[in-house]
Design a protein around this motif. Sequence first.
Motif, PDB file in Angstrom:
ATOM      1  N   ASN A 265       6.863  45.198  76.258  1.00 47.95           N
ATOM      2  CA  ASN A 265       6.707  46.636  76.027  1.00 47.95           C
ATOM      3  C   ASN A 265       5.267  46.967  75.696  1.00 47.95           C
ATOM      4  O   ASN A 265       4.596  46.229  74.992  1.00 47.95           O
ATOM      5  N   SER A 266       4.800  48.084  76.170  1.00 40.15           N
ATOM      6  CA  SER A 266       3.469  48.534  75.808  1.00 40.15           C
ATOM      7  C   SER A 266       3.557  49.326  74.521  1.00 40.15           C
ATOM      8  O   SER A 266       4.557  49.971  74.258  1.00 40.15           O
ATOM      9  N   PRO A 267       2.506  49.293  73.666  1.00 44.23           N
ATOM     10  CA  PRO A 267       2.567  50.013  72.401  1.00 44.23           C
ATOM     11  C   PRO A 267       2.649  51.513  72.647  1.00 44.23           C
ATOM     12  O   PRO A 267       2.002  52.059  73.516  1.00 44.23           O
ATOM     13  N   ARG A 268       3.487  52.171  71.860  1.00 40.36           N
ATOM     14  CA  ARG A 268       3.626  53.627  71.958  1.00 40.36           C
ATOM     15  C   ARG A 268       4.178  54.118  70.632  1.00 40.36           C
ATOM     16  O   ARG A 268       4.465  53.355  69.724  1.00 40.36           O
ATOM     17  N   ILE A 269       4.352  55.368  70.485  1.00 38.23           N
ATOM     18  CA  ILE A 269       4.990  55.933  69.296  1.00 38.23           C
ATOM     19  C   ILE A 269       6.479  56.051  69.545  1.00 38.23           C
ATOM     20  O   ILE A 269       6.922  56.703  70.515  1.00 38.23           O
ATOM     21  N   ALA A 270       7.268  55.401  68.702  1.00 40.52           N
ATOM     22  CA  ALA A 270       8.728  55.424  68.896  1.00 40.52           C
ATOM     23  C   ALA A 270       9.254  56.813  68.621  1.00 40.52           C
ATOM     24  O   ALA A 270       8.877  57.471  67.644  1.00 40.52           O
ATOM     25  N   THR A 271      10.148  57.284  69.431  1.00 38.88           N
ATOM     26  CA  THR A 271      10.777  58.583  69.232  1.00 38.88           C
ATOM     27  C   THR A 271      12.267  58.385  68.985  1.00 38.88           C
ATOM     28  O   THR A 271      12.906  57.485  69.560  1.00 38.88           O
TER      29      THR A 271
ATOM     30  N   ALA B 207      16.397  44.661  58.455  1.00 39.33           N
ATOM     31  CA  ALA B 207      15.502  45.822  58.580  1.00 39.33           C
ATOM     32  C   ALA B 207      14.978  45.932  60.004  1.00 39.33           C
ATOM     33  O   ALA B 207      14.703  44.928  60.658  1.00 39.33           O
ATOM     34  N   ALA B 208      14.857  47.164  60.479  1.00 36.62           N
ATOM     35  CA  ALA B 208      14.361  47.385  61.844  1.00 36.62           C
ATOM     36  C   ALA B 208      12.851  47.527  61.881  1.00 36.62           C
ATOM     37  O   ALA B 208      12.273  47.611  62.962  1.00 36.62           O
ATOM     38  N   GLU B 209      12.237  47.605  60.723  1.00 30.99           N
ATOM     39  CA  GLU B 209      10.786  47.777  60.705  1.00 30.99           C
ATOM     40  C   GLU B 209      10.150  46.773  59.737  1.00 30.99           C
ATOM     41  O   GLU B 209      10.839  46.133  58.933  1.00 30.99           O
ATOM     42  N   SER B 210       8.809  46.654  59.863  1.00 28.91           N
ATOM     43  CA  SER B 210       8.036  45.743  59.020  1.00 28.91           C
ATOM     44  C   SER B 210       6.813  46.480  58.499  1.00 28.91           C
ATOM     45  O   SER B 210       6.455  47.554  58.998  1.00 28.91           O
TER      46      SER B 210
ATOM     47  N   VAL C 212       4.142  48.681  67.621  1.00 26.65           N
ATOM     48  CA  VAL C 212       3.005  47.791  67.856  1.00 26.65           C
ATOM     49  C   VAL C 212       3.439  46.584  68.665  1.00 26.65           C
ATOM     50  O   VAL C 212       4.604  46.179  68.648  1.00 26.65           O
ATOM     51  N   GLN C 213       2.467  46.008  69.355  1.00 29.44           N
ATOM     52  CA  GLN C 213       2.675  44.774  70.097  1.00 29.44           C
ATOM     53  C   GLN C 213       1.988  43.664  69.314  1.00 29.44           C
ATOM     54  O   GLN C 213       0.855  43.838  68.840  1.00 29.44           O
ATOM     55  N   ILE C 214       2.644  42.535  69.169  1.00 22.14           N
ATOM     56  CA  ILE C 214       2.095  41.464  68.341  1.00 22.14           C
ATOM     57  C   ILE C 214       1.898  40.196  69.170  1.00 22.14           C
ATOM     58  O   ILE C 214       2.430  40.065  70.280  1.00 22.14           O
ATOM     59  N   SER C 215       1.131  39.279  68.609  1.00 20.77           N
ATOM     60  CA  SER C 215       0.954  37.956  69.197  1.00 20.77           C
ATOM     61  C   SER C 215       0.624  36.996  68.076  1.00 20.77           C
ATOM     62  O   SER C 215       0.343  37.408  66.940  1.00 20.77           O
ATOM     63  N   THR C 216       0.660  35.728  68.390  1.00 18.84           N
ATOM     64  CA  THR C 216       0.312  34.704  67.404  1.00 18.84           C
ATOM     65  C   THR C 216      -0.964  34.006  67.847  1.00 18.84           C
ATOM     66  O   THR C 216      -1.269  33.939  69.046  1.00 18.84           O
ATOM     67  N   PRO C 217      -1.741  33.461  66.921  1.00 17.67           N
ATOM     68  CA  PRO C 217      -2.987  32.765  67.275  1.00 17.67           C
ATOM     69  C   PRO C 217      -2.713  31.555  68.182  1.00 17.67           C
ATOM     70  O   PRO C 217      -1.633  30.959  68.138  1.00 17.67           O
ATOM     71  N   LEU C 218      -3.692  31.218  68.991  1.00 17.05           N
ATOM     72  CA  LEU C 218      -3.597  30.089  69.912  1.00 17.05           C
ATOM     73  C   LEU C 218      -4.617  29.024  69.535  1.00 17.05           C
ATOM     74  O   LEU C 218      -5.656  29.320  68.939  1.00 17.05           O
ATOM     75  N   GLN C 219      -4.333  27.779  69.891  1.00 17.02           N
ATOM     76  CA  GLN C 219      -5.303  26.684  69.758  1.00 17.02           C
ATOM     77  C   GLN C 219      -5.932  26.472  71.132  1.00 17.02           C
ATOM     78  O   GLN C 219      -5.258  26.052  72.072  1.00 17.02           O
ATOM     79  N   LEU C 220      -7.228  26.756  71.269  1.00 12.19           N
ATOM     80  CA  LEU C 220      -7.892  26.736  72.565  1.00 12.19           C
ATOM     81  C   LEU C 220      -9.196  25.941  72.510  1.00 12.19           C
ATOM     82  O   LEU C 220      -9.745  25.692  71.432  1.00 12.19           O
ATOM     83  N   THR C 221      -9.671  25.562  73.689  1.00  8.02           N
ATOM     84  CA  THR C 221     -11.034  25.072  73.831  1.00  8.02           C
ATOM     85  C   THR C 221     -11.890  26.243  74.296  1.00  8.02           C
ATOM     86  O   THR C 221     -11.631  26.818  75.355  1.00  8.02           O
ATOM     87  N   MET C 222     -12.888  26.600  73.517  1.00  6.36           N
ATOM     88  CA  MET C 222     -13.696  27.775  73.816  1.00  6.36           C
ATOM     89  C   MET C 222     -15.139  27.367  74.048  1.00  6.36           C
ATOM     90  O   MET C 222     -15.610  26.320  73.559  1.00  6.36           O
ATOM     91  N   GLU C 223     -15.845  28.196  74.802  1.00  3.19           N
ATOM     92  CA  GLU C 223     -17.246  27.921  75.147  1.00  3.19           C
ATOM     93  C   GLU C 223     -18.120  29.100  74.767  1.00  3.19           C
ATOM     94  O   GLU C 223     -17.731  30.256  74.956  1.00  3.19           O
TER      95      GLU C 223
ATOM     96  N   ARG D 295       7.175  49.507  63.722  1.00  5.95           N
ATOM     97  CA  ARG D 295       8.221  48.864  64.512  1.00  5.95           C
ATOM     98  C   ARG D 295       7.552  47.924  65.498  1.00  5.95           C
ATOM     99  O   ARG D 295       6.518  48.252  66.088  1.00  5.95           O
ATOM    100  N   VAL D 296       8.088  46.748  65.682  1.00  6.73           N
ATOM    101  CA  VAL D 296       7.512  45.728  66.558  1.00  6.73           C
ATOM    102  C   VAL D 296       8.158  45.824  67.927  1.00  6.73           C
ATOM    103  O   VAL D 296       9.396  45.770  68.047  1.00  6.73           O
ATOM    104  N   ALA D 297       7.326  45.997  68.945  1.00  7.58           N
ATOM    105  CA  ALA D 297       7.843  46.124  70.305  1.00  7.58           C
ATOM    106  C   ALA D 297       8.368  44.789  70.796  1.00  7.58           C
ATOM    107  O   ALA D 297       7.869  43.725  70.429  1.00  7.58           O
ATOM    108  N   ALA D 298       9.394  44.863  71.629  1.00 11.58           N
ATOM    109  CA  ALA D 298       9.891  43.656  72.273  1.00 11.58           C
ATOM    110  C   ALA D 298       8.855  43.167  73.270  1.00 11.58           C
ATOM    111  O   ALA D 298       7.999  43.915  73.737  1.00 11.58           O
ATOM    112  N   ASP D 299       8.907  41.891  73.603  1.00 10.87           N
ATOM    113  CA  ASP D 299       7.943  41.331  74.552  1.00 10.87           C
ATOM    114  C   ASP D 299       7.975  42.114  75.852  1.00 10.87           C
ATOM    115  O   ASP D 299       9.034  42.417  76.401  1.00 10.87           O
TER     116      ASP D 299
END
Length: 376
Positions: free
Chosen positions: A368-374, A315-318, A44-55, A362-366
Amino acid sequence: MRSWTRRIFSGLAALAILGFGALVWHRLGLSRQSESEQRPLPLVQISTPLQLTMERKLLLTADVLPRQQAELMAKVAGYLDAIYVDRGDRVHAGQLLAIIREPELEHQLQRAQTNHDLAKITFERLEALFAQGLIAKQELDDAHSRFSITKRELELQQTYAEYAKIVAPFDGYVTRRHVDPGALIPQVSSGSSSANILLTVMDISRVKVMINVPERDIASVHVGDAVSLTVDAYPDQTFRGQVSRFGPALDRGSRTLLVEVDVANDDLALKPGMFARVLLILERRPDVLAVPSEALLVNELGSYLYVVNAATDGAAESTVRKVAVSTGVEDGGQVEILAGLAPSSRIVRSGKELLHDGSVVRVAADGNSPRIATEH
């Protein structure tokens, strides 16, 4: 003896069947365990929440309209004697555009002028005689009455004569010309059609668009609100305007509020009849917690995200957990999170399709596109 033999044989057969079933079940369990051990973990690809000005925005479509428009018709019947403008000409308020000639109207004006002049002279003479005491007051009053009547008749005929002159009602441009000199011009009436139009004049120094705002959004619309619009003719250009006015009632059929937007048009780039896409900013929300829209999952029970738990040291996974959230404004590929998510959370942005609460990933490195690890 035979009965005991049959019973013994049946018992042995049952034990054999049970043993065979247990063996099969054991081998299937081993097979599933082996497959589970060999099955690749979701990446999987992850991100963290952002503080933004939204409209909160509202995108609507509308036609570009002139600031003012007039379809010029004739108030008197006659023949078009002259027309001084053509399509595309710039005109000014009060400018003479065309003249209609009607001999009978001219004759009536001349007769009214003659009657007025005679009545005036007669009244002035009798007024002098009355001052000398040579005539009765009644005779002077009669002359004054005739003078007043002829004066009103002359003013009426002069007004009709002015109607024979077609003038520009405001500064603008001639956008259509429907007649040529010598054409028979009918008098305008309540049942007149477009066939009676001589010229069309538009003021496009500013243009306007009329947008229909849905009932749920009308509380967020105010006079003076900034508006932007685009047209197909200038795809890379954005025009700015503002809400100028709207009525106090909604259309009962569509349950929408008709809102008028004024747009400056100094360079005359916007033409009446263009199709415009109008963007209205309903609300601006500064410093809100936002996540990518692609990370959000929605079903009949609400909205939720997958949050990655902290990995065990080495651990290599979460694991992930399913978190219900409340959402607000969506803007530019980001969605506001009102409740349910901590600002420091690590959320699954993509690769979430096969996850469930408690899934190991498994968390992909920045990058990387999400895929199934082999496994190699």
